[in-house]
Design a protein around this motif. Structure first.
Motif, PDB file in Angstrom:
ATOM      1  N   LEU A   1       6.946  -7.118  -8.228  1.00 38.07           N
ATOM      2  CA  LEU A   1       8.030  -6.158  -7.970  1.00 38.07           C
ATOM      3  C   LEU A   1       7.542  -4.977  -7.140  1.00 38.07           C
ATOM      4  CD1 LEU A   1       9.776  -6.091 -11.473  1.00 38.07           C
ATOM      5  CD2 LEU A   1      10.628  -7.175  -9.370  1.00 38.07           C
ATOM      6  N   LEU A   2       6.359  -4.477  -7.447  1.00 35.65           N
ATOM      7  CA  LEU A   2       5.809  -3.349  -6.684  1.00 35.65           C
ATOM      8  C   LEU A   2       5.462  -3.744  -5.255  1.00 35.65           C
ATOM      9  CD1 LEU A   2       3.589  -1.760  -9.459  1.00 35.65           C
ATOM     10  CD2 LEU A   2       5.581  -0.683  -8.370  1.00 35.65           C
ATOM     11  N   THR A   3       4.962  -4.947  -5.063  1.00 35.15           N
ATOM     12  CA  THR A   3       4.635  -5.424  -3.717  1.00 35.15           C
ATOM     13  C   THR A   3       5.897  -5.509  -2.867  1.00 35.15           C
ATOM     14  OG1 THR A   3       2.713  -6.636  -4.552  1.00 35.15           O
ATOM     15  CG2 THR A   3       3.583  -7.309  -2.407  1.00 35.15           C
ATOM     16  N   GLU A   4       6.956  -6.065  -3.437  1.00 37.09           N
ATOM     17  CA  GLU A   4       8.236  -6.153  -2.723  1.00 37.09           C
ATOM     18  C   GLU A   4       8.798  -4.761  -2.439  1.00 37.09           C
ATOM     19  OE1 GLU A   4      10.513  -8.550  -5.412  1.00 37.09           O
ATOM     20  OE2 GLU A   4       9.581 -10.425  -4.735  1.00 37.09           O
ATOM     21  N   LEU A   5       8.708  -3.885  -3.429  1.00 33.72           N
ATOM     22  CA  LEU A   5       9.205  -2.524  -3.268  1.00 33.72           C
ATOM     23  C   LEU A   5       8.429  -1.784  -2.187  1.00 33.72           C
ATOM     24  CD1 LEU A   5      10.925  -0.098  -4.087  1.00 33.72           C
ATOM     25  CD2 LEU A   5       9.246   0.351  -5.918  1.00 33.72           C
ATOM     26  N   LEU A   6       7.122  -1.922  -2.182  1.00 36.05           N
ATOM     27  CA  LEU A   6       6.303  -1.241  -1.185  1.00 36.05           C
ATOM     28  C   LEU A   6       6.694  -1.666   0.226  1.00 36.05           C
ATOM     29  CD1 LEU A   6       4.023   0.692  -0.523  1.00 36.05           C
ATOM     30  CD2 LEU A   6       2.423  -1.222  -0.800  1.00 36.05           C
TER      31      LEU A   6
ATOM     32  N   ILE B   1      11.991   1.296   5.002  1.00 34.58           N
ATOM     33  CA  ILE B   1      13.142   2.191   4.880  1.00 34.58           C
ATOM     34  C   ILE B   1      12.738   3.659   4.970  1.00 34.58           C
ATOM     35  CG2 ILE B   1      15.000   2.948   3.332  1.00 34.58           C
ATOM     36  CD1 ILE B   1      14.829   0.006   2.145  1.00 34.58           C
ATOM     37  N   LEU B   2      11.737   4.039   4.202  1.00 29.97           N
ATOM     38  CA  LEU B   2      11.345   5.443   4.095  1.00 29.97           C
ATOM     39  C   LEU B   2      10.198   5.818   5.027  1.00 29.97           C
ATOM     40  CD1 LEU B   2      11.372   5.706   0.190  1.00 29.97           C
ATOM     41  CD2 LEU B   2      13.219   6.337   1.770  1.00 29.97           C
ATOM     42  N   GLY B   3       9.383   4.828   5.361  1.00 29.32           N
ATOM     43  CA  GLY B   3       8.209   5.069   6.190  1.00 29.32           C
ATOM     44  C   GLY B   3       6.940   5.046   5.358  1.00 29.32           C
ATOM     45  N   PRO B   4       5.815   4.751   5.989  1.00 38.22           N
ATOM     46  CA  PRO B   4       4.552   4.593   5.262  1.00 38.22           C
ATOM     47  C   PRO B   4       3.993   5.896   4.691  1.00 38.22           C
ATOM     48  CG  PRO B   4       4.191   4.430   7.622  1.00 38.22           C
ATOM     49  CD  PRO B   4       5.679   4.478   7.414  1.00 38.22           C
ATOM     50  N   GLU B   5       4.427   7.040   5.207  1.00 41.07           N
ATOM     51  CA  GLU B   5       3.902   8.331   4.757  1.00 41.07           C
ATOM     52  C   GLU B   5       4.810   9.017   3.734  1.00 41.07           C
ATOM     53  OE1 GLU B   5       0.911   9.469   5.983  1.00 41.07           O
ATOM     54  OE2 GLU B   5       0.766   7.579   7.077  1.00 41.07           O
ATOM     55  N   HIS B   6       5.959   8.430   3.431  1.00 32.61           N
ATOM     56  CA  HIS B   6       6.908   9.057   2.506  1.00 32.61           C
ATOM     57  C   HIS B   6       6.274   9.165   1.123  1.00 32.61           C
ATOM     58  CE1 HIS B   6      10.444   9.634  -0.022  1.00 32.61           C
ATOM     59  NE2 HIS B   6      11.060  10.067   1.078  1.00 32.61           N
ATOM     60  N   PRO B   7       6.504  10.272   0.405  1.00 34.27           N
ATOM     61  CA  PRO B   7       5.899  10.434  -0.929  1.00 34.27           C
ATOM     62  C   PRO B   7       6.193   9.291  -1.898  1.00 34.27           C
ATOM     63  CG  PRO B   7       6.809  12.521  -0.181  1.00 34.27           C
ATOM     64  CD  PRO B   7       7.224  11.484   0.835  1.00 34.27           C
ATOM     65  N   GLN B   8       7.413   8.764  -1.898  1.00 37.84           N
ATOM     66  CA  GLN B   8       7.722   7.650  -2.805  1.00 37.84           C
ATOM     67  C   GLN B   8       6.949   6.393  -2.422  1.00 37.84           C
ATOM     68  OE1 GLN B   8      11.969   7.152  -2.931  1.00 37.84           O
ATOM     69  NE2 GLN B   8      12.272   8.972  -4.174  1.00 37.84           N
ATOM     70  N   THR B   9       6.789   6.164  -1.131  1.00 43.46           N
ATOM     71  CA  THR B   9       5.998   5.019  -0.669  1.00 43.46           C
ATOM     72  C   THR B   9       4.556   5.160  -1.138  1.00 43.46           C
ATOM     73  OG1 THR B   9       7.425   4.859   1.279  1.00 43.46           O
ATOM     74  CG2 THR B   9       5.334   3.667   1.367  1.00 43.46           C
TER      75      THR B   9
END
Length: 133
Positions: free
Chosen positions: A95-100, A106-114
């Motif tokens: 699930l985390l791999t898919e979410l990442l 969607i958010l970008g590689p530098e986004h805090p949630q990412t």
């Protein structure tokens, strides 16, 4: 209710009842309260129930807010975290791999949630079987 996850869950359950009288079933505020309630149910010692609540919430969020909405992504992270906490580490990592991948797109590689998901995934992959993600 600082330091009282059981009390927090009870308060949120009461809030959901009030919101049920005032808000539409899929009002974004009510969806956010459902997420908080599920989170605190898990913190209060009932992660199995929280997983069920989060699974239902995720389906509703994807249908109402959309699968790429930031709150939908947060729920996916919370669900994966609690899957790992109850011992379903393999599913949590999937699930985390898919979410990442989705957050990066969607958010970008530098986004805090990412970055939080990247850290959670790295922790989950580095732990031995049976440990929390």
């Amino acid at each position: 209710m600082a330091g009282d996850p059981v009390g927090a869950a009870c308060e949120l359950e009461e809030l959901l009842a009030v919101q049920g009288d005032l808000l539409a079933a899929f009002d974004p505020l009510r969806l956010a309260t459902r997420h908080a309630f599920a989170y605190w149910k898990a913190e209060a010692g009932d992660p199995g129930r929280a997983i069920l609540l989060l699974t239902e919430l995720l389906a509703d969020q994807a249908g109402i807010l959309g699968p790429e909405h930031p709150q939908t992504l947060v729920t996916r992270h919370t669900l994966a975290r609690w899957k790992g906490a109850v011992g379903d580490r393999g599913r949590a990592v999937v699930l985390l791999t898919e979410l990442l991948a989705d957050q990066t797109r969607i958010l970008g590689p530098e986004h805090p949630q990412t970055l939080v998901t990247r850290r959670t995934l790295a922790r989950g992959q580095s732990r031995s079987a049976g440990e929390d993600v």
